[in-house]
Scaffold this motif. Structure first.
Motif, PDB file in Angstrom:
ATOM      1  N   ILE A   1      23.564 -51.567 -24.407  1.00 18.59           N
ATOM      2  CA  ILE A   1      23.940 -51.636 -25.816  1.00 18.59           C
ATOM      3  C   ILE A   1      22.802 -51.065 -26.652  1.00 18.59           C
ATOM      4  CG2 ILE A   1      24.432 -53.167 -27.765  1.00 18.59           C
ATOM      5  CD1 ILE A   1      26.752 -53.031 -25.925  1.00 18.59           C
ATOM      6  N   ARG A   2      23.127 -50.205 -27.600  1.00 23.28           N
ATOM      7  CA  ARG A   2      22.104 -49.729 -28.528  1.00 23.28           C
ATOM      8  C   ARG A   2      21.892 -50.780 -29.607  1.00 23.28           C
ATOM      9  NH1 ARG A   2      21.164 -43.889 -31.497  1.00 23.28           N
ATOM     10  NH2 ARG A   2      19.718 -44.638 -33.091  1.00 23.28           N
ATOM     11  N   VAL A   3      20.627 -51.140 -29.814  1.00 23.51           N
ATOM     12  CA  VAL A   3      20.288 -52.099 -30.851  1.00 23.51           C
ATOM     13  C   VAL A   3      19.543 -51.402 -31.983  1.00 23.51           C
ATOM     14  CG1 VAL A   3      20.235 -54.037 -29.245  1.00 23.51           C
ATOM     15  CG2 VAL A   3      18.125 -52.777 -29.711  1.00 23.51           C
ATOM     16  N   ASN A   4      19.660 -51.958 -33.155  1.00 27.46           N
ATOM     17  CA  ASN A   4      18.986 -51.424 -34.342  1.00 27.46           C
ATOM     18  C   ASN A   4      17.974 -52.459 -34.820  1.00 27.46           C
ATOM     19  OD1 ASN A   4      18.149 -50.478 -36.812  1.00 27.46           O
ATOM     20  ND2 ASN A   4      20.202 -50.331 -37.708  1.00 27.46           N
ATOM     21  N   PRO A   5      16.675 -52.236 -34.569  1.00 29.00           N
ATOM     22  CA  PRO A   5      15.667 -53.210 -35.004  1.00 29.00           C
ATOM     23  C   PRO A   5      15.427 -53.220 -36.507  1.00 29.00           C
ATOM     24  CG  PRO A   5      14.603 -51.304 -34.014  1.00 29.00           C
ATOM     25  CD  PRO A   5      16.087 -51.116 -33.808  1.00 29.00           C
ATOM     26  N   GLU A   6      16.096 -52.304 -37.207  1.00 27.63           N
ATOM     27  CA  GLU A   6      15.961 -52.194 -38.667  1.00 27.63           C
ATOM     28  C   GLU A   6      14.503 -51.962 -39.077  1.00 27.63           C
ATOM     29  OE1 GLU A   6      19.058 -54.781 -40.873  1.00 27.63           O
ATOM     30  OE2 GLU A   6      18.485 -55.951 -39.083  1.00 27.63           O
ATOM     31  N   TYR A   7      13.836 -51.162 -38.274  1.00 29.77           N
ATOM     32  CA  TYR A   7      12.461 -50.780 -38.581  1.00 29.77           C
ATOM     33  C   TYR A   7      12.283 -49.334 -38.165  1.00 29.77           C
ATOM     34  CZ  TYR A   7       7.379 -50.436 -38.520  1.00 29.77           C
ATOM     35  OH  TYR A   7       6.090 -50.036 -38.747  1.00 29.77           O
ATOM     36  N   ALA A   8      11.777 -48.520 -39.069  1.00 32.50           N
ATOM     37  CA  ALA A   8      11.505 -47.124 -38.747  1.00 32.50           C
ATOM     38  C   ALA A   8      10.472 -46.593 -39.726  1.00 32.50           C
ATOM     39  CB  ALA A   8      12.772 -46.272 -38.805  1.00 32.50           C
ATOM     40  N   GLU A   9       9.759 -45.559 -39.306  1.00 34.65           N
ATOM     41  CA  GLU A   9       8.761 -44.906 -40.147  1.00 34.65           C
ATOM     42  C   GLU A   9       9.123 -43.442 -40.330  1.00 34.65           C
ATOM     43  OE1 GLU A   9       4.816 -45.693 -38.661  1.00 34.65           O
ATOM     44  OE2 GLU A   9       5.278 -47.807 -38.275  1.00 34.65           O
ATOM     45  N   VAL A  10      10.400 -43.192 -40.548  1.00 38.05           N
ATOM     46  CA  VAL A  10      10.932 -41.842 -40.708  1.00 38.05           C
ATOM     47  C   VAL A  10      11.082 -41.547 -42.189  1.00 38.05           C
ATOM     48  CG1 VAL A  10      12.822 -40.276 -40.154  1.00 38.05           C
ATOM     49  CG2 VAL A  10      12.142 -42.039 -38.513  1.00 38.05           C
ATOM     50  N   GLU A  11      10.470 -40.454 -42.628  1.00 34.59           N
ATOM     51  CA  GLU A  11      10.464 -40.138 -44.053  1.00 34.59           C
ATOM     52  C   GLU A  11      11.756 -39.497 -44.544  1.00 34.59           C
ATOM     53  OE1 GLU A  11       8.183 -39.117 -41.897  1.00 34.59           O
ATOM     54  OE2 GLU A  11       6.437 -40.377 -42.368  1.00 34.59           O
ATOM     55  N   THR A  12      12.459 -38.787 -43.674  1.00 35.48           N
ATOM     56  CA  THR A  12      13.662 -38.053 -44.072  1.00 35.48           C
ATOM     57  C   THR A  12      14.900 -38.868 -43.736  1.00 35.48           C
ATOM     58  OG1 THR A  12      12.521 -35.957 -43.626  1.00 35.48           O
ATOM     59  CG2 THR A  12      14.916 -35.884 -43.831  1.00 35.48           C
TER      60      THR A  12
ATOM     61  N   GLY B   1      17.902 -46.713 -41.095  1.00 34.95           N
ATOM     62  CA  GLY B   1      17.973 -46.853 -42.537  1.00 34.95           C
ATOM     63  C   GLY B   1      19.043 -47.849 -42.955  1.00 34.95           C
ATOM     64  N   PRO B   2      19.127 -48.152 -44.244  1.00 35.65           N
ATOM     65  CA  PRO B   2      20.126 -49.113 -44.730  1.00 35.65           C
ATOM     66  C   PRO B   2      21.546 -48.702 -44.361  1.00 35.65           C
ATOM     67  CG  PRO B   2      18.510 -48.602 -46.444  1.00 35.65           C
ATOM     68  CD  PRO B   2      18.261 -47.631 -45.321  1.00 35.65           C
ATOM     69  N   PHE B   3      22.310 -49.658 -43.893  1.00 37.06           N
ATOM     70  CA  PHE B   3      23.732 -49.480 -43.573  1.00 37.06           C
ATOM     71  C   PHE B   3      23.959 -48.444 -42.461  1.00 37.06           C
ATOM     72  CE2 PHE B   3      23.257 -49.998 -48.274  1.00 37.06           C
ATOM     73  CZ  PHE B   3      23.494 -51.375 -48.302  1.00 37.06           C
ATOM     74  N   SER B   4      22.970 -48.267 -41.600  1.00 41.49           N
ATOM     75  CA  SER B   4      23.107 -47.293 -40.514  1.00 41.49           C
ATOM     76  C   SER B   4      24.287 -47.651 -39.610  1.00 41.49           C
ATOM     77  CB  SER B   4      21.818 -47.244 -39.689  1.00 41.49           C
ATOM     78  OG  SER B   4      21.990 -46.409 -38.553  1.00 41.49           O
ATOM     79  N   ARG B   5      24.987 -46.632 -39.165  1.00 44.39           N
ATOM     80  CA  ARG B   5      26.103 -46.828 -38.237  1.00 44.39           C
ATOM     81  C   ARG B   5      25.624 -46.832 -36.791  1.00 44.39           C
ATOM     82  NH1 ARG B   5      25.476 -41.436 -38.253  1.00 44.39           N
ATOM     83  NH2 ARG B   5      26.524 -40.184 -36.651  1.00 44.39           N
TER      84      ARG B   5
END
Length: 411
Positions: A149-160, A167-171
């Motif tokens: 399962i792909r999980v989203n830790p809701e943490y990233a250091e991506v500027e674009t 990012g917010p509300f990511s699918r």
């Protein structure tokens, strides 16, 4: 290129671009330097060996299949695919493990994806439940299929934002608040992907968040592998390889799991060029050079990121793109544009040491990773060849695109 510690193998010397006879290479063309690719592979192989991780190539960033035999020489024994077409390419040409992740699978494509894949990652719990019967049937028939399962830790250091999967509300991926209290039966792996051409310190901080949110599942005994996704730019100058090795080792030992890394850019980083030719020059207050390549069709990231590519032998205007037309810098300034009818098919302004003439080569640096996989046939303009510059200086023109490839995309 990244430097290695004393324990690492000696890296091959790379070709000096100034020594290449660019005029002898048919234009336009993507040109991969085999020696530079082997240098990257030596670095990647070192990390794989020292960290204990399995490193596979992400086709979304690098899928030049004529180089796959070279990749296998360095112990790269698998690929990650994001569609049925990439799965087939991985199975037939990479000839190793096939790891598959897509944001969603269709009923039509999934049976063939399942038949050809070794690891399959599901983007949602609903997708897993929908296709779970097919996975379990394959396992019952003797197939060793790993499901994650792909999980989203809701943490990233991506500027674009375009490239920020957390990012917010990511699918993309399941957040902790949407995750069940126990792992679904049949799932033996987790996957996350939140990096974008980042160093290992970003990975270390990301893992802290991942373990805080999903540590209960990592320690459940059910998880056998964790895929750290891509974005590990370990072949870039200054990348902290030792930290990457240390972080991966520590994670493996703490949770007793296998770790998978699937970079794309790291394989093709700094390995080649896009060779173009001047077709015409025009003047409208400023000079402009029209090339036989298209920014929108052949270098789309220049517009999407956006970023400014390097041109060999050319420099930047002293005052940037907003200089006054009468502020003439040293050298000769040109707006560099493509040959499509799109008004915005423009790279920007560059200063050349002498006036450009029809037929002159204009060579864009570092154009192998991501660029080649995103090209289109927009406007029907000539698609660049694909070639390989061999260590002995020989140039192999491995693919020439013509009308039939253009026509094949239409009906």
């Amino acid at each position: 290129m990244t430097s290695l510690p004393d324990s690492a193998p000696v890296l091959p010397e790379v070709t000096d671009p100034a020594s290449i006879d660019w005029a002898s290479i048919p234009s336009p063309a993507f040109v991969l330097d085999e020696t530079r690719l082997r240098r990257n592979l030596a670095l990647i192989s070192h990390v794989q060996r020292e960290s204990g991780a399995k490193i596979i190539v992400a086709f979304k960033g690098f899928s030049m299949w004529s180089t796959f035999p070279i990749l296998r020489e360095y112990g790269i024994l698998g690929a990650t695919a994001s569609s049925l077409n990439e799965v087939i390419l991985a199975d037939e040409e990479m000839q190793g493990e096939v790891h598959t992740y897509a944001p969603a699978y269709s009923e039509e494509d999934f049976p063939e994806i399942l038949r050809r894949s070794d690891h399959i990652v599901f983007n949602s719990l609903q997708q897993w439940e929908r296709f779970r019967p097919q996975v379990e049937a394959a396992r019952a028939a003797g197939r060793s299929i790993h499901a994650g399962i792909r999980v989203n830790p809701e943490y990233a250091e991506v500027e674009t934002d375009l490239y920020n999967p957390a990012g917010p509300f990511s699918r993309l991926g399941v957040t902790r608040r949407e995750f069940p209290d126990t792992l679904p039966e049949g799932i033996d792996g987790l996957h996350f992907h939140t990096l974008c051409e980042k160093d290992s310190d970003t990975l270390e901080r990301t893992l802290e968040v991942l373990q805080e949110k999903f540590g209960t599942f990592l320690g459940s005994g059910q998880i056998r592998w964790v895929n750290f996704g891509g974005g590990h730019l370990m072949t870039r100058e200054g990348y902290d390889l030792e930290r990457l090795i240390r972080v991966v080792r520590a994670f493996r030992e703490k949770w007793q799991v296998d770790v998978i890394l699937e970079p794309g850019s790291a394989f093709g980083w700094g390995t080649g060029w896009l060779v173009s030719s001047v077709l015409d020059t025009v003047h409208n207050v400023k000079d402009a050079a029209l090339l036989d390549v298209s920014v929108s069709a052949h270098m789309p990231d220049v517009l999407e990121m956006p970023y400014r590519p390097r041109i060999l032998g050319a420099g930047d205007p002293p005052l940037g793109d907003h200089r006054e037309a009468e502020d003439v810098p040293p050298g000769h300034l040109y707006i560099i544009g493509g040959t499509t009818c799109l008004a915005g098919d423009v790279v920007g302004e560059y200063v050349f040491p002498k006036p450009l003439q029809v037929g002159d080569r204009v060579v864009f640096d570092d154009m192998i990773h991501y660029t080649m996989v995103k090209t289109t046939f927009f406007n029907g303009v000539k698609h660049p060849d694909i070639g390989i510059l061999r260590p002995d200086g020989r140039y192999d023109r491995v693919k020439v695109f013509g009308y039939e490839e253009f026509k094949a995309k239409l009906s």
